[in-house]
Design a protein around this motif. Sequence first.
Motif, PDB file in Angstrom:
ATOM      1  N   ARG A   1       0.822  -1.202   0.000  1.00  7.03           N
ATOM      2  CA  ARG A   1       0.000   0.000   0.000  1.00  7.03           C
ATOM      3  C   ARG A   1       0.858   1.255   0.000  1.00  7.03           C
ATOM      4  N   GLY A   2       1.961   1.206   0.737  1.00  9.93           N
ATOM      5  CA  GLY A   2       2.874   2.347   0.732  1.00  9.93           C
ATOM      6  C   GLY A   2       3.431   2.616  -0.642  1.00  9.93           C
ATOM      7  N   PHE A   3       3.806   1.558  -1.333  1.00  7.74           N
ATOM      8  CA  PHE A   3       4.307   1.704  -2.710  1.00  7.74           C
ATOM      9  C   PHE A   3       3.252   2.333  -3.602  1.00  7.74           C
ATOM     10  N   GLU A   4       2.015   1.864  -3.501  1.00  7.71           N
ATOM     11  CA  GLU A   4       0.936   2.402  -4.335  1.00  7.71           C
ATOM     12  C   GLU A   4       0.743   3.894  -4.092  1.00  7.71           C
ATOM     13  N   LEU A   5       0.818   4.310  -2.826  1.00  2.00           N
ATOM     14  CA  LEU A   5       0.643   5.725  -2.493  1.00  2.00           C
ATOM     15  C   LEU A   5       1.754   6.570  -3.097  1.00  2.00           C
ATOM     16  N   LEU A   6       2.980   6.070  -3.054  1.00  2.00           N
ATOM     17  CA  LEU A   6       4.112   6.783  -3.629  1.00  2.00           C
ATOM     18  C   LEU A   6       4.025   6.798  -5.155  1.00  2.00           C
ATOM     19  N   ARG A   7       3.716   5.664  -5.733  1.00  2.00           N
ATOM     20  CA  ARG A   7       3.608   5.555  -7.189  1.00  2.00           C
ATOM     21  C   ARG A   7       2.528   6.467  -7.749  1.00  2.00           C
ATOM     22  N   ASP A   8       1.391   6.547  -7.032  1.00  2.00           N
ATOM     23  CA  ASP A   8       0.253   7.328  -7.523  1.00  2.00           C
ATOM     24  C   ASP A   8       0.337   8.803  -7.143  1.00  2.00           C
ATOM     25  N   GLY A   9       1.426   9.204  -6.487  1.00  2.00           N
ATOM     26  CA  GLY A   9       1.596  10.608  -6.128  1.00  2.00           C
ATOM     27  C   GLY A   9       0.767  11.055  -4.947  1.00  2.00           C
ATOM     28  N   ARG A  10       0.296  10.132  -4.144  1.00  2.00           N
ATOM     29  CA  ARG A  10      -0.508  10.478  -2.980  1.00  2.00           C
ATOM     30  C   ARG A  10       0.364  10.851  -1.781  1.00  2.00           C
ATOM     31  N   ALA A  11       1.675  10.550  -1.886  1.00  2.00           N
ATOM     32  CA  ALA A  11       2.639  10.925  -0.851  1.00  2.00           C
ATOM     33  C   ALA A  11       3.956  11.300  -1.513  1.00  2.00           C
ATOM     34  N   LYS A  12       4.591  12.344  -0.990  1.00  2.00           N
ATOM     35  CA  LYS A  12       5.848  12.793  -1.570  1.00  2.00           C
ATOM     36  C   LYS A  12       7.014  11.915  -1.140  1.00  2.00           C
ATOM     37  N   GLN A  13       7.013  11.508   0.126  1.00  2.00           N
ATOM     38  CA  GLN A  13       8.102  10.702   0.669  1.00  2.00           C
ATOM     39  C   GLN A  13       7.530   9.598   1.560  1.00  2.00           C
ATOM     40  N   VAL A  14       8.417   8.692   1.964  1.00  2.00           N
ATOM     41  CA  VAL A  14       8.020   7.616   2.854  1.00  2.00           C
ATOM     42  C   VAL A  14       9.032   7.516   3.992  1.00  2.00           C
ATOM     43  N   LEU A  15       8.530   7.284   5.189  1.00  2.00           N
ATOM     44  CA  LEU A  15       9.376   7.015   6.346  1.00  2.00           C
ATOM     45  C   LEU A  15       9.193   5.549   6.712  1.00  2.00           C
ATOM     46  N   LEU A  16      10.243   4.766   6.564  1.00  2.00           N
ATOM     47  CA  LEU A  16      10.223   3.346   6.906  1.00  2.00           C
ATOM     48  C   LEU A  16      10.807   3.183   8.300  1.00  2.00           C
ATOM     49  N   THR A  17      10.017   2.704   9.237  1.00  2.00           N
ATOM     50  CA  THR A  17      10.492   2.556  10.600  1.00  2.00           C
ATOM     51  C   THR A  17      10.373   1.114  11.059  1.00  2.00           C
ATOM     52  N   GLY A  18      11.514   0.499  11.329  1.00  2.00           N
ATOM     53  CA  GLY A  18      11.533  -0.898  11.757  1.00  2.00           C
ATOM     54  C   GLY A  18      12.941  -1.436  11.760  1.00  2.00           C
ATOM     55  N   GLY A  19      13.335  -2.041  12.874  1.00  2.00           N
ATOM     56  CA  GLY A  19      14.673  -2.617  12.971  1.00  2.00           C
ATOM     57  C   GLY A  19      14.618  -4.131  13.079  1.00  2.00           C
ATOM     58  N   ASN A  20      15.243  -4.668  14.131  1.00  2.00           N
ATOM     59  CA  ASN A  20      15.278  -6.106  14.344  1.00  2.00           C
ATOM     60  C   ASN A  20      15.597  -6.358  15.807  1.00  2.00           C
ATOM     61  N   LEU A  21      14.957  -7.352  16.398  1.00  2.00           N
ATOM     62  CA  LEU A  21      15.252  -7.721  17.778  1.00  2.00           C
ATOM     63  C   LEU A  21      16.610  -8.401  17.895  1.00  2.00           C
ATOM     64  N   ASP A  22      17.126  -8.900  16.794  1.00  2.00           N
ATOM     65  CA  ASP A  22      18.419  -9.578  16.762  1.00  2.00           C
ATOM     66  C   ASP A  22      19.530  -8.534  16.866  1.00  2.00           C
ATOM     67  N   ALA A  23      20.376  -8.663  17.873  1.00  2.00           N
ATOM     68  CA  ALA A  23      21.421  -7.665  18.109  1.00  2.00           C
ATOM     69  C   ALA A  23      22.692  -7.918  17.302  1.00  2.00           C
ATOM     70  N   ARG A  24      22.762  -8.991  16.524  1.00  2.00           N
ATOM     71  CA  ARG A  24      23.966  -9.268  15.736  1.00  2.00           C
ATOM     72  C   ARG A  24      24.206  -8.170  14.699  1.00  2.00           C
ATOM     73  N   PRO A  25      25.470  -7.772  14.497  1.00  2.00           N
ATOM     74  CA  PRO A  25      25.760  -6.713  13.517  1.00  2.00           C
ATOM     75  C   PRO A  25      25.279  -7.058  12.108  1.00  2.00           C
ATOM     76  N   GLU A  26      25.288  -8.359  11.770  1.00  2.00           N
ATOM     77  CA  GLU A  26      24.891  -8.765  10.422  1.00  2.00           C
ATOM     78  C   GLU A  26      23.395  -9.024  10.287  1.00  2.00           C
ATOM     79  N   ALA A  27      22.646  -8.818  11.360  1.00  2.00           N
ATOM     80  CA  ALA A  27      21.202  -9.085  11.323  1.00  2.00           C
ATOM     81  C   ALA A  27      20.504  -8.165  10.332  1.00  2.00           C
ATOM     82  N   VAL A  28      19.456  -8.700   9.717  1.00  2.00           N
ATOM     83  CA  VAL A  28      18.676  -7.936   8.746  1.00  2.00           C
ATOM     84  C   VAL A  28      17.958  -6.779   9.443  1.00  2.00           C
ATOM     85  N   VAL A  29      18.040  -5.598   8.877  1.00  2.00           N
ATOM     86  CA  VAL A  29      17.308  -4.425   9.372  1.00  2.00           C
ATOM     87  C   VAL A  29      16.117  -4.207   8.441  1.00  2.00           C
TER      88      VAL A  29
END
Length: 257
Positions: A109-137
């Motif tokens: 849905r976020g992509f659709e809003l950006l693609r259709d010009g309904r939002a100028k920018q996007v803020l992606l907020t989310g990390g990982n509970l895994d504290a390893r340096p190589e863990a996926v963010v």
Amino acid sequence: MFLVLSKLLDLLLSPLTWALLLGVGSLLWRRRARVSVGLQLAALAVLYAFSIEPVVALLTRATEGGAVSTFRKDTVYDAVILLGGGLDAAATERSGQPEYNAAPERIMRGFELLRDGRAKQVLLTGGNLDARPEAVVEADVLAGQLEHWGIAPERIVKEGRSRNTRENALNSEPLIREHGWKSLLLVTSAAHLPRAAGCFAAVGIRADTLAVDVRSSPIPPARLSWLPRAGGLSQSTDMLRELAGRVVYRLRGWTAP
């Protein structure tokens, strides 16, 4: 410490855990036949009750009932805020490709809003509970996904330290102030929306809202199945955890009306 306690609470709020504890109790009380049988029947009753559609539908409606979408179709938002929670981090790490769980609607849905010009920018907020340096963010993976779909990198802002909804709001607030965004749209799952909106309101961010991943059933109660299903047990567990999360967040003062 709160994260450890929250994971323990998640475990204790699972009907499967309740059934297992009742099963263990029946073994401990096996010398008292009536008590043991009663505990076994209670375990089966718990599994059955939380895996049938009428109970699942009731819990889901109770959880999603407060999810009000205030999205304005005639508005071009300064930014859309996409909360993490749709990525399967472990599977992503194994495959090297974005792997999503049962709630990919947030990023779609976020992509659709950006693609259709309904939002100028996007803020992606989310990390990982895994504290390893190589863990996926999660924010990094979602940013890569949006860029692959054709969204320009300069339209994407990432916040990759958050481990829960409270931190989503806390860590997003300074970025929102820094970019001077005024009109904001918060996108997350319907069940999660009331708690998420409350967390952002508690740090002074009042955003319009858009509920996705709506799981409430439009099927009339009389037509719901009474056959137990594993998917129903999983959905009941998700709803119970969300309802409990709202209570905990409210008691800690992390949400605002």
